[in-house]
Motif scaffolding. Structure first.
Motif, PDB file in Angstrom:
ATOM      1  N   ALA A 179      -4.511   8.738   7.551  1.00  0.00           N
ATOM      2  CA  ALA A 179      -4.609   7.848   8.540  1.00  0.00           C
ATOM      3  C   ALA A 179      -4.153   6.383   8.047  1.00  0.00           C
ATOM      4  O   ALA A 179      -4.367   5.434   8.926  1.00  0.00           O
ATOM      5  N   PHE A 180      -3.653   6.281   7.055  1.00  0.00           N
ATOM      6  CA  PHE A 180      -3.352   5.049   6.441  1.00  0.00           C
ATOM      7  C   PHE A 180      -1.738   5.197   5.773  1.00  0.00           C
ATOM      8  O   PHE A 180      -1.323   6.277   5.584  1.00  0.00           O
ATOM      9  N   PRO A 181      -1.199   4.437   5.528  1.00  0.00           N
ATOM     10  CA  PRO A 181       0.157   4.519   4.900  1.00  0.00           C
ATOM     11  C   PRO A 181       0.333   5.075   3.539  1.00  0.00           C
ATOM     12  O   PRO A 181      -0.670   5.440   2.898  1.00  0.00           O
ATOM     13  N   ASP A 182       1.451   5.806   3.279  1.00  0.00           N
ATOM     14  CA  ASP A 182       1.698   6.821   2.130  1.00  0.00           C
ATOM     15  C   ASP A 182       0.959   5.969   0.722  1.00  0.00           C
ATOM     16  O   ASP A 182       0.720   6.246  -0.205  1.00  0.00           O
ATOM     17  N   ILE A 183       1.675   4.529   0.781  1.00  0.00           N
ATOM     18  CA  ILE A 183       1.435   3.812  -0.313  1.00  0.00           C
ATOM     19  C   ILE A 183       0.916   2.245   0.123  1.00  0.00           C
ATOM     20  O   ILE A 183       1.514   1.670   1.130  1.00  0.00           O
ATOM     21  N   SER A 184      -0.006   1.606  -0.683  1.00  0.00           N
ATOM     22  CA  SER A 184      -0.245   0.405  -0.326  1.00  0.00           C
ATOM     23  C   SER A 184      -0.244  -0.459  -1.384  1.00  0.00           C
ATOM     24  O   SER A 184      -0.863  -0.446  -2.555  1.00  0.00           O
ATOM     25  N   LEU A 185       0.634  -1.460  -1.484  1.00  0.00           N
ATOM     26  CA  LEU A 185       0.845  -2.635  -2.589  1.00  0.00           C
ATOM     27  C   LEU A 185      -0.091  -3.654  -2.373  1.00  0.00           C
ATOM     28  O   LEU A 185      -0.027  -4.362  -1.394  1.00  0.00           O
ATOM     29  N   VAL A 186      -1.223  -3.778  -3.359  1.00  0.00           N
ATOM     30  CA  VAL A 186      -2.218  -4.739  -3.165  1.00  0.00           C
ATOM     31  C   VAL A 186      -2.115  -5.869  -4.233  1.00  0.00           C
ATOM     32  O   VAL A 186      -1.402  -5.846  -5.263  1.00  0.00           O
ATOM     33  N   TRP A 187      -2.887  -6.895  -4.072  1.00  0.00           N
ATOM     34  CA  TRP A 187      -2.834  -8.269  -4.742  1.00  0.00           C
ATOM     35  C   TRP A 187      -3.367  -8.008  -6.261  1.00  0.00           C
ATOM     36  O   TRP A 187      -2.791  -8.652  -7.361  1.00  0.00           O
ATOM     37  N   GLY A 188      -4.789  -7.427  -6.157  1.00  0.00           N
ATOM     38  CA  GLY A 188      -5.350  -7.305  -7.503  1.00  0.00           C
ATOM     39  C   GLY A 188      -6.340  -5.940  -7.347  1.00  0.00           C
ATOM     40  O   GLY A 188      -6.230  -5.368  -6.520  1.00  0.00           O
ATOM     41  N   ASP A 189      -6.902  -5.788  -8.578  1.00  0.00           N
ATOM     42  CA  ASP A 189      -7.762  -4.941  -9.022  1.00  0.00           C
ATOM     43  C   ASP A 189      -8.876  -4.840  -8.032  1.00  0.00           C
ATOM     44  O   ASP A 189      -9.507  -3.673  -7.435  1.00  0.00           O
ATOM     45  N   HIS A 190      -9.451  -5.873  -7.485  1.00  0.00           N
ATOM     46  CA  HIS A 190     -10.530  -5.849  -6.582  1.00  0.00           C
ATOM     47  C   HIS A 190     -10.150  -5.329  -5.368  1.00  0.00           C
ATOM     48  O   HIS A 190     -10.967  -4.470  -4.720  1.00  0.00           O
ATOM     49  N   TRP A 191      -9.005  -5.425  -4.917  1.00  0.00           N
ATOM     50  CA  TRP A 191      -8.503  -5.003  -3.442  1.00  0.00           C
ATOM     51  C   TRP A 191      -8.444  -3.444  -3.738  1.00  0.00           C
ATOM     52  O   TRP A 191      -8.785  -2.494  -2.705  1.00  0.00           O
ATOM     53  N   LYS A 192      -7.901  -3.177  -4.779  1.00  0.00           N
ATOM     54  CA  LYS A 192      -7.734  -1.565  -4.868  1.00  0.00           C
ATOM     55  C   LYS A 192      -8.876  -0.903  -4.843  1.00  0.00           C
ATOM     56  O   LYS A 192      -8.975   0.290  -4.377  1.00  0.00           O
ATOM     57  N   GLN A 193      -9.965  -1.189  -5.756  1.00  0.00           N
ATOM     58  CA  GLN A 193     -11.293  -0.791  -5.720  1.00  0.00           C
ATOM     59  C   GLN A 193     -11.927  -0.687  -4.323  1.00  0.00           C
ATOM     60  O   GLN A 193     -12.708   0.219  -3.888  1.00  0.00           O
ATOM     61  N   PHE A 194     -11.801  -1.915  -3.838  1.00  0.00           N
ATOM     62  CA  PHE A 194     -12.676  -1.822  -2.286  1.00  0.00           C
ATOM     63  C   PHE A 194     -11.920  -0.815  -1.637  1.00  0.00           C
ATOM     64  O   PHE A 194     -12.640  -0.297  -0.637  1.00  0.00           O
TER      65      PHE A 194
END
Length: 611
Positions: free
Chosen positions: A381-396
């Motif tokens: 249901a989401f894109p193949d890859i998401s480029l996030v700002w920091g580790d917090h967002w990745k873990q979330f």
């Protein structure tokens, strides 16, 4: 005693009827500052349910909406019943459906509370789906039956057709470009002022991706103008950007003319009609399975959006054909979960193109666009890859959103690449904010078009009342990009309380404003995060005490829930009793933004080129 509740703009005839009813029956009138205007006098604020009840509704309705897509009906989930090709309309409207249903529940609870203390209630509303709720018998709904298209909306549609023609003509000369590039970036952001990274002078452009687009010479940039809405107040203007694009034509291609491929194809038209018919029938079937009023209202919301569904299907089919003819390796976009962009990414994915999301704002556990279930993950249901700002967002996104770990990569926030240069330049307050006096404290309120209109108005009034009590203080309201036409909304409130030292702006660059402000106030905007980057004091106006952006938890914000607490925080900051926690700020930047080192663009481009 009768009660009259005004929760929408009234016609002159309705206003006269209300005044007559008040005079004859001494009914109690409920309204708001922005709705009442000059026509209605002697009103009290709209009834508002308690903060605890609103908070409970927020989380309960989000859980309900997110899980409803997995509801099995005769062995098939709701999301699968609304599926077309490898996509589902369920995800297209989930964001809008959540907020509309949540606000309807606010109204239902408020109406029921009023019904307990009034014999008869006349409730003026724009929300027709309230009629699906089990309201008390002493409540009479008065809907807005006149929904004539405004002249400004007709003009916007005509302007859009002119824009489409202009871009179609230009695309004729750009027809070979899509085959020359391996990667695509979608440029759909509303134009805003931001600083040139070389000169520090303000220019118009994509304030989120501008620095990336400047360095992506080998990428194809698909440029889309803002599309008109049949309802709402969004205006489409014949600007140079809209007619001829938002930048040089060196590596740009216009997206709107791609839609013309649909209108010239009998097979695509036939497929769209079949898909729309199937979706409409499935919604009727799902509705018949519904038992509670909440379920019925939710499905009705999807049915009310069938006009939008038609447009997104057209866009999906047109871009599917486009990508078949122009094979590329990847397509990247911000705001990837909005249906206007999601349909393009879905069309790319079905053609084997890697879809990449670029984080554009803060994410939290009440953000329906990013909260998915394990079943949603199986449906991709989401894109193949998401480029996030920091580790917090990745873990979330891993823990709360059920995103796969290998689909998340930390690169930093693109827009922050200007900050090292800006901090070195140290611009003067008066140069940034003309008219500001030498001894004035500059307090900035980063506003938002909150989907709870009562909280939105309450927040603005609380800020204005608090600043008005401060000597030698100037309030600058920095509008959200989606509040382009809302200057009068805030100006009217300021006038109603007698606040004179105020300026409302969309034009001035946000980072330039933050760099010179003394205090910044926001509710839950990403601007709060960006305030931390500049080591400036941050006041978080959090009426419901949700701390959805973790500003309080991380020790980088001072919490306030009303005007008095805002005032106390301002005074504490100015007299030195409240100071920012430098260690907490540094830790926050590390967790949430990776690094403010001016190299986020390099990391993003390097990753995409490696796909």
């Amino acid at each position: 005693m009768k009660a009259i509740v005004i929760n929408r703009k009234l016609s002159k005839k309705e206003s006269d009827q209300v005044q007559k009813m008040i005079h004859e029956t001494e009914a109690k009138l409920y309204a708001s500052v922005s709705i009442a205007g000059e026509n209605l006098k002697k009103f009290v604020s709209l009834p508002e349910i308690s903060e605890d009840k609103k908070k409970a509704i927020n989380y309960r309705i989000l859980d309900f909406v997110v899980s409803f897509g997995n509801r099995l009906l005769d062995g098939r989930s709701v999301a699968d019943r609304l599926k077309f090709d490898q996509s589902s309309i369920w995800y297209y409207h989930k964001f809008r459906a959540y907020f509309r249903l949540r606000n309807i529940m606010y109204e239902i609870v408020a109406i029921k509370e009023l019904a307990d203390v009034h014999n008869e209630i006349y409730y003026y509303t724009n929300e027709p789906l309230l009629s699906k709720a089990a309201l008390p018998q002493n409540v009479r709904l008065i809907l807005n039956k006149k929904r004539n298209r405004k002249a400004s909306q007709v003009l916007s549609i005509l302007n859009y057709l002119i824009i489409l023609f202009s871009r179609w003509v230009i695309n004729i000369f750009l027809s070979g470009k899509p085959k020359k590039h391996s990667h695509i970036i979608m440029d759909v952001s509303k134009r805003q002022s931001f600083l040139d990274i070389r000169t520090l002078k303000e220019k118009k452009g994509n304030y989120i991706l501008g620095y990336l687009l400047d360095q992506a010479d080998d990428f194809l940039i698909i440029d889309e103008a803002v599309q008109p809405k049949i309802s709402g107040n969004a205006k489409i203007r014949l600007t140079i950007d809209n007619l001829f694009g938002k930048g040089g034509l060196r590596n740009r291609y216009f997206g709107e003319p791609v839609l013309l491929g649909y209108f010239f194809s009998k097979s695509l038209k036939k497929k769209r009609k079949a898909l729309q018919k199937d979706i409409s029938q499935e919604l009727k079937t799902i509705f018949n399975y519904c038992q509670s009023s909440e379920e019925k209202i939710l499905v009705c919301i999807y049915q009310s959006l069938m006009g939008s569904t038609k447009f997104y299907l057209i866009k999906y089919l047109a871009y599917t054909r486009f990508f078949k003819k122009n094979t590329v390796r990847s397509i990247s976009s911000t705001d990837e979960n909005s249906p206007a962009l999601r349909c393009i990414l879905d069309a790319a994915r079905i053609n084997g193109i890697t879809t990449i999301a670029l984080q554009h704002g803060n994410i939290h556990d009440l953000h329906p666009a990013y909260i998915y279930t394990p079943e949603d993950a199986k449906r991709q249901a989401f894109p193949d890859i998401s480029l996030v700002w920091g580790d917090h967002w990745k873990q979330f996104l891993e823990n709360k959103g059920n995103y796969p770990e290998n689909a998340l990569h930390v690169c930093g926030q693109i827009r922050t690449d200007i900050i090292p240069m800006l901090l070195r330049s140290k611009p003067a307050k008066q140069n940034v904010i003309p008219g500001l006096r030498n001894n004035e404290t500059l307090i900035v309120y980063a506003s938002q078009p909150q989907r709870d209109p009562q909280l939105r108005e309450r927040a603005a009034l609380d800020v204005m009342k608090a600043v008005k009590q401060q000597k030698n203080s100037f309030l600058l309201i920095k509008l959200h990009p989606n509040e382009k036409d809302d200057t009068a909304y805030y100006a009217g409130m300021a006038q109603s309380i007698g606040l004179e030292r105020i300026k409302i702006t969309l034009a001035t660059d946000l980072y330039l404003i933050i760099s010179v402000c003394d205090i910044l106030i926001t509710c839950f905007s990403t601007v709060g995060t960006e305030t931390v980057y500049f080591k400036k004091p941050l006041i978080v106006l959090d009426h419901l005490r949700q701390d959805i952006q973790n500003y309080i938890k991380e020790g980088v914000g001072f919490q306030a829930t009303n005007a008095e607490e805002i005032k106390e925080n301002i005074e504490g900051i100015l007299n030195g009793n409240l100071k920012i926690d430098e260690a907490a700020y540094d830790n926050y930047i590390s967790k949430f933004a990776y690094a403010i080192d001016g190299k986020a663009v390099q990391r993003v481009l390097q990753f995409i080129r490696s796909v």
